[in-house]
Design an enzyme around this catalytic site. Structure first.
Site, PDB file in Angstrom:
ATOM      1  N   GLU A 211       0.882  -1.171   0.000  1.00 17.95           N
ATOM      2  CA  GLU A 211       0.000   0.000   0.000  1.00 17.95           C
ATOM      3  C   GLU A 211       0.915   1.215   0.000  1.00 17.95           C
ATOM      4  OE1 GLU A 211      -3.333  -0.033  -0.119  1.00 17.95           O
ATOM      5  OE2 GLU A 211      -3.629  -2.190   0.073  1.00 17.95           O
ATOM      6  N   CYS A 245      -2.213   9.469   2.402  1.00 20.95           N
ATOM      7  CA  CYS A 245      -1.756   8.874   1.137  1.00 20.95           C
ATOM      8  C   CYS A 245      -2.718   9.189   0.003  1.00 20.95           C
ATOM      9  CB  CYS A 245      -1.595   7.371   1.304  1.00 20.95           C
ATOM     10  SG  CYS A 245      -3.091   6.562   1.856  1.00 20.95           S
TER      11      CYS A 245
HETATM   12  P1  NAD Z   1       8.040   4.621   5.485  1.00 22.57           P
HETATM   13  O1  NAD Z   1       8.098   3.740   4.347  1.00 22.57           O
HETATM   14  O2  NAD Z   1       9.192   5.505   5.789  1.00 22.57           O
HETATM   15  O3  NAD Z   1       7.768   3.783   6.839  1.00 22.57           O
HETATM   16  C1  NAD Z   1       6.733   2.837   6.962  1.00 22.57           C
HETATM   17  C2  NAD Z   1       7.211   1.657   7.771  1.00 22.57           C
HETATM   18  O4  NAD Z   1       8.356   1.110   7.182  1.00 22.57           O
HETATM   19  C3  NAD Z   1       7.568   1.975   9.213  1.00 22.57           C
HETATM   20  O5  NAD Z   1       6.982   0.995  10.047  1.00 22.57           O
HETATM   21  C4  NAD Z   1       9.071   1.902   9.245  1.00 22.57           C
HETATM   22  O6  NAD Z   1       9.566   1.413  10.470  1.00 22.57           O
HETATM   23  C5  NAD Z   1       9.395   0.954   8.142  1.00 22.57           C
HETATM   24  N1  NAD Z   1      10.650   1.249   7.483  1.00 22.57           N
HETATM   25  C6  NAD Z   1      11.114   2.486   7.157  1.00 22.57           C
HETATM   26  N2  NAD Z   1      12.300   2.386   6.515  1.00 22.57           N
HETATM   27  C7  NAD Z   1      12.591   1.066   6.431  1.00 22.57           C
HETATM   28  C8  NAD Z   1      13.681   0.312   5.862  1.00 22.57           C
HETATM   29  N3  NAD Z   1      14.714   0.911   5.265  1.00 22.57           N
HETATM   30  N4  NAD Z   1      13.619  -1.030   5.946  1.00 22.57           N
HETATM   31  C9  NAD Z   1      12.582  -1.644   6.534  1.00 22.57           C
HETATM   32  N5  NAD Z   1      11.536  -0.985   7.091  1.00 22.57           N
HETATM   33  C10 NAD Z   1      11.536   0.348   7.051  1.00 22.57           C
HETATM   34  O7  NAD Z   1       6.769   5.394   5.170  1.00 22.57           O
HETATM   35  P2  NAD Z   1       6.229   6.600   5.911  1.00 22.57           P
HETATM   36  O8  NAD Z   1       7.088   7.808   5.691  1.00 22.57           O
HETATM   37  O9  NAD Z   1       6.000   6.179   7.299  1.00 22.57           O
HETATM   38  O10 NAD Z   1       4.833   6.814   5.136  1.00 22.57           O
HETATM   39  C11 NAD Z   1       4.666   7.751   4.103  1.00 22.57           C
HETATM   40  C12 NAD Z   1       4.375   7.095   2.784  1.00 22.57           C
HETATM   41  O11 NAD Z   1       3.410   6.079   2.945  1.00 22.57           O
HETATM   42  C13 NAD Z   1       3.802   8.032   1.748  1.00 22.57           C
HETATM   43  O12 NAD Z   1       4.384   7.752   0.500  1.00 22.57           O
HETATM   44  C14 NAD Z   1       2.324   7.672   1.717  1.00 22.57           C
HETATM   45  O13 NAD Z   1       1.658   7.979   0.517  1.00 22.57           O
HETATM   46  C15 NAD Z   1       2.393   6.216   1.967  1.00 22.57           C
HETATM   47  N6  NAD Z   1       1.143   5.753   2.517  1.00 22.57           N
HETATM   48  C16 NAD Z   1       0.392   4.904   1.793  1.00 22.57           C
HETATM   49  C17 NAD Z   1      -0.833   4.483   2.282  1.00 22.57           C
HETATM   50  C18 NAD Z   1      -1.718   3.550   1.526  1.00 22.57           C
HETATM   51  O14 NAD Z   1      -2.655   3.044   2.121  1.00 22.57           O
HETATM   52  N7  NAD Z   1      -1.471   3.272   0.258  1.00 22.57           N
HETATM   53  C19 NAD Z   1      -1.260   4.947   3.530  1.00 22.57           C
HETATM   54  C20 NAD Z   1      -0.448   5.801   4.245  1.00 22.57           C
HETATM   55  C21 NAD Z   1       0.760   6.184   3.738  1.00 22.57           C
END
Ligand code: NAD
Length: 456
Positions: A211, A245
């Site tokens: 997602e 998002c």
């Molecule tokens: P992110 O990817 O930085 O983090 C999300 C999760 O991934 C966290 O639990 C974090 O601990 C983990 N994570 C981060 N870096 C990692 C790595 N290198 N290796 C493994 N795990 C890691 O995302 P964010 O900044 O928290 O969220 C923002 C993004 O999410 C935006 O692009 C937004 O559009 C998207 N988003 C999508 C939806 C959807 O339903 N499609 C919903 C909300 C947010």
């Protein structure tokens, strides 16, 4: 692998092997547990969301607690139907026989959530995984620490602690979790980390639901109800301070109404800014990132920049006619900045969207059925909402997910149940009839009759 993670997974798999999670009664009790957790702890969860993101309590209720409650209630209501066998027709050469499909839980699954809706985006997938009868690890976002801590404390008190385990932590812990051979991973977050997740999952051929994000466009056709559109666009942009998002990332407005609509949306944003409580930007880095997006865009800013570094509240800014090559038009904004681009026609808006990565969602304001059909047919997006925004995610029975770089797979309602189930195909033949002519060498007469009855 740390002994903790290894032991947790062993424990979860041992629970799964008892078969108790397959029982529909167990699943319904867990789903009711999610509802009880939310209702009993509304205040505490609301305070945690406020501590993490300054979310106004009603926003938290509307977009987090109530949305998950609806998902769980919908699953309880429909679970019996979703879990039923489906009969399939059997071709003549295979008869007599019965064929059916039946959903089976996948086993042990991992759910990883981001910080922007830290409760909803962890527990709504958990509802789907519980409805389907799985055991799971839930990994909340470390960037919403108060919500993460509240969930880690509450989940074992309301849900079967041998089947649902919360693992808190950041990149290191997530990396360790991702190294495990899960039966499914549902990840919500950025496209960049989505790639990391898929690469880790590929090692075990673990299927993934991703997602992700991206730049979701909003088309304003000249025949739209401009007043309503301006209010709804402004509301969706300031909701969670744009950290959604499915927020409207940028507008494509038909030339005939561009001037008028832009000033209407500016007015609505200014009203919300002055009168409604605002969510904070999650942290300093994201504030810096957003301020960076306001540099070098080449457009005209229509609302004054104003950021309170103490509360991390950023006032909305409209950027008229930014350079399409600038950062604000290249990166997902994820904040209260709204670029407005004038287009000559709906065709030009469609071309603009088609020239870019397929978005998570697309919004269209129009009063024309023809325009609606044209945009639906000629563009790709995870979802589309016509004459409103964001609420498509609140319709439990609509699958929620992206397409291409905005994600793969979907959940919510039955789509979530299906995501976390394997559809097992079963064929059953009786043994009481086993004539010799069905084995080689097939008699010539039998060959002829079979070809006749199969209308070869
Ligand atoms: P992110 O990817 O930085 O983090 C999300 C999760 O991934 C966290 O639990 C974090 O601990 C983990 N994570 C981060 N870096 C990692 C790595 N290198 N290796 C493994 N795990 C890691 O995302 P964010 O900044 O928290 O969220 C923002 C993004 O999410 C935006 O692009 C937004 O559009 C998207 N988003 C999508 C939806 C959807 O339903 N499609 C919903 C909300 C947010």
């Amino acid at each position: 692998m740390s002994t903790d993670v290894a032991a947790t997974i062993d424990r979860l798999r041992a629970t799964y092997d008892t078969g108790r999670t397959t029982d529909l009664g167990w699943r319904k009790r867990q789903l009711q547990g999610v509802i009880d957790l939310l209702k009993d702890n509304e205040e505490r969860l609301s305070e945690a969301l406020s501590a993490d993101l300054g979310k106004p309590p009603f926003d938290s209720w509307l977009t987090e607690l109530n949305l998950v409650k609806d998902e769980a209630a919908h699953a309880i209501k429909h679970l019996g139907g979703w879990a039923k066998k489906t009969k399939h027709a059997v071709p003549i050469v295979v008869q007599p026989a019965q064929a059916w499909t039946e959903p089976q839980p996948l086993g042990a699954v991992l759910i990883i959530a981001p910080w922007n809706y830290p409760l909803q985006l962890l527990l709504a997938p958990a509802v789907a995984a519980l409805a389907a009868g799985n055991v799971m690890v839930l990994k909340p976002s470390e960037l919403a620490p108060a919500t993460s801590a509240a969930i880690a404390d509450l989940v074992p008190r309301y849900l079967d602690p041998e089947a649902v385990v919360v693992v808190e932590g950041g990149v290191a812990e997530t990396t360790e979790l991702l190294a495990q051979p899960w039966d499914h991973i549902l990840y919500t977050g950025s496209t960049r980390v989505g790639q990391v997740v898929m690469e880790a999952a590929a090692k075990h051929l673990t299927p993934v639901t991703l997602e992700l994000g991206g730049k979701s466009p909003t088309i304003i056709a000249a025949d739209a109800d401009l007043k309503v559109a301006a209010k709804r666009v402004a509301w969706a942009k300031i909701l969670n301070a744009g950290q959604t998002c499915i927020a409207p990332d940028y507008l494509l407005v038909e030339k005939a109404v561009s001037e008028k609509f832009t000033s209407m949306v500016v007015d609505e944003l200014a009203t919300f800014r002055d009168k409604a409580p605002a969510t904070s930007i999650v942290n300093e880095q994201h504030l810096d990132r957003l301020e960076g997006l306001l540099e070098g865009h080449g457009g005209e800013e229509l609302l004054p920049r104003k950021t309170d570094r103490d509360t991390r509240v950023m006032a909305p800014v409209v950027v008229r006619q930014p350079d399409p090559a600038s950062a604000v038009m290249q990166e997902e904004i994820f904040g209260p900045i709204l670029p407005v681009i004038t287009v000559d026609s709906i065709d030009e808006a469609i071309s603009f969207i088609k020239a870019r990565p397929r978005p998570l969602t697309l919004y269209l304001f129009t009063s024309s059925d023809r325009t609606e059909r044209k945009v639906l047919d000629e563009t790709h997006a995870g979802s589309v909402c016509i004459n409103h925004l964001v609420y498509q995610a609140a319709v439990t029975s609509l699958p929620f997910g992206g397409v291409g770089p905005s994600g793969m797979g979907s959940y919510h309602g039955k789509a979530g149940f299906d995501t976390f189930s394997h559809t097992k195909s079963v064929l059953k033949r009786p043994t009481r009839m086993d004539p010799g002519f069905v084995y080689p060498p097939y008699p010539a007469r039998v060959q002829k009759i079979l070809k006749l009855i199969t209308r070869w």
